[in-house]
Design an enzyme around this catalytic site. Structure first.
Site, short mmCIF file in Angstrom:
data_model
loop_
_atom_site.label_atom_id
_atom_site.label_comp_id
_atom_site.label_asym_id
_atom_site.label_seq_id
_atom_site.Cartn_x
_atom_site.Cartn_y
_atom_site.Cartn_z
CE1 TYR A 1 -4.21 -1.78 0.95
CE2 TYR A 1 -2.60 -3.26 1.94
CZ TYR A 1 -3.89 -3.01 1.48
OH TYR A 1 -4.84 -3.99 1.57
CG HIS B 1 -8.17 0.57 -3.65
ND1 HIS B 1 -9.10 -0.15 -2.93
CD2 HIS B 1 -8.81 1.66 -4.14
CE1 HIS B 1 -10.27 0.49 -2.97
NE2 HIS B 1 -10.12 1.59 -3.70
CE LYS C 1 -5.21 -5.45 -3.83
NZ LYS C 1 -6.48 -4.85 -4.25
#
Length: 465
Positions: free
Chosen positions: A369, A377, A416
């Site tokens: 993070y 996020h 991600k």
């Protein structure tokens, strides 16, 4: 292999916190011209690292987002208050928990059952609970100045930082903090606060009527050896423990006293209309909580060792004895065989400004993070491997094409990127060298971003050219 393209972290739409200066160096606006360096205290209990002191918990999580609350998803914010009652009595302006009468009766039953398990007879249990749960007369107002000063002196060992030419390595012994708990201060009882009445728990008239509770209860020892229980888990020299019912804690009045909403019948209306239905009004009665539940901060082994070794702001105790850095390195390796590998990666990413968290939710080792989970996020899901100079060695988790594609798809679906973090160990490094954290000086790190190749996208890109 192409060079990876950096994608900016995705900021959350709603942010409810303000970013605080990270540990260990405070900003000038936090502490003024005199900057102090505090050593926090933690305990190793059942292979877990636990922080008990409320001030330490707030500092460790607020300045770096280390650990998580044992009863919360992230920030330690557990409360026994009923949200509906808090909204209903919002004009009370009180810090004490507000609970229902049914919830309070459950606490009384749990406390009674706990004392029965300790061998107390029924008459003793009833007598203690009757005396302990009786209504109180005046509100517990703010703590007196003497107690605040005493809490500050005992909250931890504070030492002034002296600037040096180069950053010196922390001492081999991982510090020593003062008493982690505050002092139990006397509380004052609170009268019945009726709904809609003008009685306010923090008015000046109540502050002048503060008096001590002159009937302390005897201590009841628990024969169990549970190191961490819902009540105050304080050890005595004989190995016994005091239950939360009888031992005043160091978490302030919100854990010692509660406001219980109870219904009462209006006497005047009953006298005027005896055959009609009785009119009930709710009121808040202050009582002592017989079964207190405390939330502690649980640190992962990597977070705990980083605070001890890299920042030097944490002291970890085991059976009242502080553990040295070398002992912690060996103990954590025994508890978690992959600790050395995961910590090296954790240390690397933390040093670069990322906030690593456990990536178990997405099948990886770490999540990275920016600033912290409340603001952004996670940008990367990280898989960690320790290899030699030739990128060979016994892998922690051998991946097939199928499992690798599955991990990649999971990471893409949650926005991600999947990162393979290779820790390259020199072939000349021996196992004895790995028994000390100083071995990290010889470790190199190689980051590989894994992306899925889509043939249709490739063809469209070529057509555009």
């Amino acid at each position: 292999m192409a060079e990876a393209v950096f994608h900016a972290p995705k900021r959350k739409r709603r942010v409810y916190e303000t970013y605080e200066s990270p540990l260990p160096i405070p900003f000038g606006q936090d502490h003024g011209p005199l900057k102090e360096f505090k050593i926090f205290r933690a305990e190793m209990i059942n292979n877990n690292v636990i922080v008990r002191n409320a001030e330490d918990i707030e500092q460790l999580y607020g300045k770096g987002y280390f650990g998580k609350g044992i009863l919360s998803r992230s920030r330690p914010s557990f409360t026994i208050s009923d949200p509906k009652l808090v909204a209903k009595w919002k004009d009370m302006k009180t810090n004490m928990p507000i609970i229902t009468s049914k919830r309070y009766q459950h606490s009384v039953e749990w406390a009674a059952e706990l004392m029965r398990r300790q061998g107390q007879d029924e008459s003793t249990v009833r007598r203690i609970l009757k005396d302990y749960t009786k209504p109180l007369e005046h509100p517990p107002v703010k703590r007196n100045e003497e107690a605040q000063v005493h809490d500050k002196l005992n909250s931890g060992m504070v030492s002034n930082m002296e600037g040096t030419a180069g950053g010196e390595r922390p001492s081999v012994v991982n510090g020593d903090s003062g008493k982690s708990g505050g002092v139990g201060d006397p509380r004052e009882p609170l009268g019945c606060l009726q709904e809609g009445s003008g009685c306010h728990p923090t008015t000046e008239s109540f502050e002048k009527s503060v008096r001590e509770d002159a009937s302390p209860l005897p201590h009841v020892c628990c024969c169990k050896q549970d190191a961490l229980i819902l009540q105050r888990g304080l050890h005595h020299e004989d190995g016994s423990q005091h239950i939360g019912l009888l031992h005043p804690g160091d978490r302030g009045p919100d854990h010692e006293y509660v406001l219980v909403e109870e219904a009462e019948c209006a006497m005047s209306e009953r006298e005027a209309a005896p055959n009609e239905e009785l009119v009930q009004r709710n009121r808040l009665i202050c009582r002592r909580n017989p079964y207190r539940i405390f939330e502690y901060l649980q640190l992962s082994l990597e977070e705990a060792f980083f605070l001890v070794y890299a920042l030097g702001c944490l002291s970890i105790y085991y059976e009242k004895e502080p553990l040295t850095i070398v002992k912690l390195w060996k103990a954590f390796t025994v508890v978690q065989p992959t600790f050395r590998t995961t910590y090296m990666a954790y240390h690397y990413f933390r040093s670069k400004g990322w906030v690593p968290k456990v990536g178990l939710k997405y099948g990886t080792d770490l999540l990275l993070y920016r600033k912290g989970p409340p603001f952004y996020h996670a940008s990367y899901s990280v898989i960690i491997e320790l290899v030699d100079d030739h990128f060979e060695g016994s892998l922690r988790r051998p991946l097939s094409w199928k499992s690798l594609a599955a991990l990649s798809r999971v990471s893409v679906n949650v926005s991600k990127e999947l990162m393979l973090c290779y820790l390259i160990k020199p072939s000349t490094m021996t196992d004895k060298e790995m028994e000390s954290p100083e071995c990290m000086k010889r470790i190199k790190v190689q980051e590989v971003i894994l992306s899925r190749w889509v043939s249709s996208r490739e063809r469209s890109d070529q057509d555009d050219l």
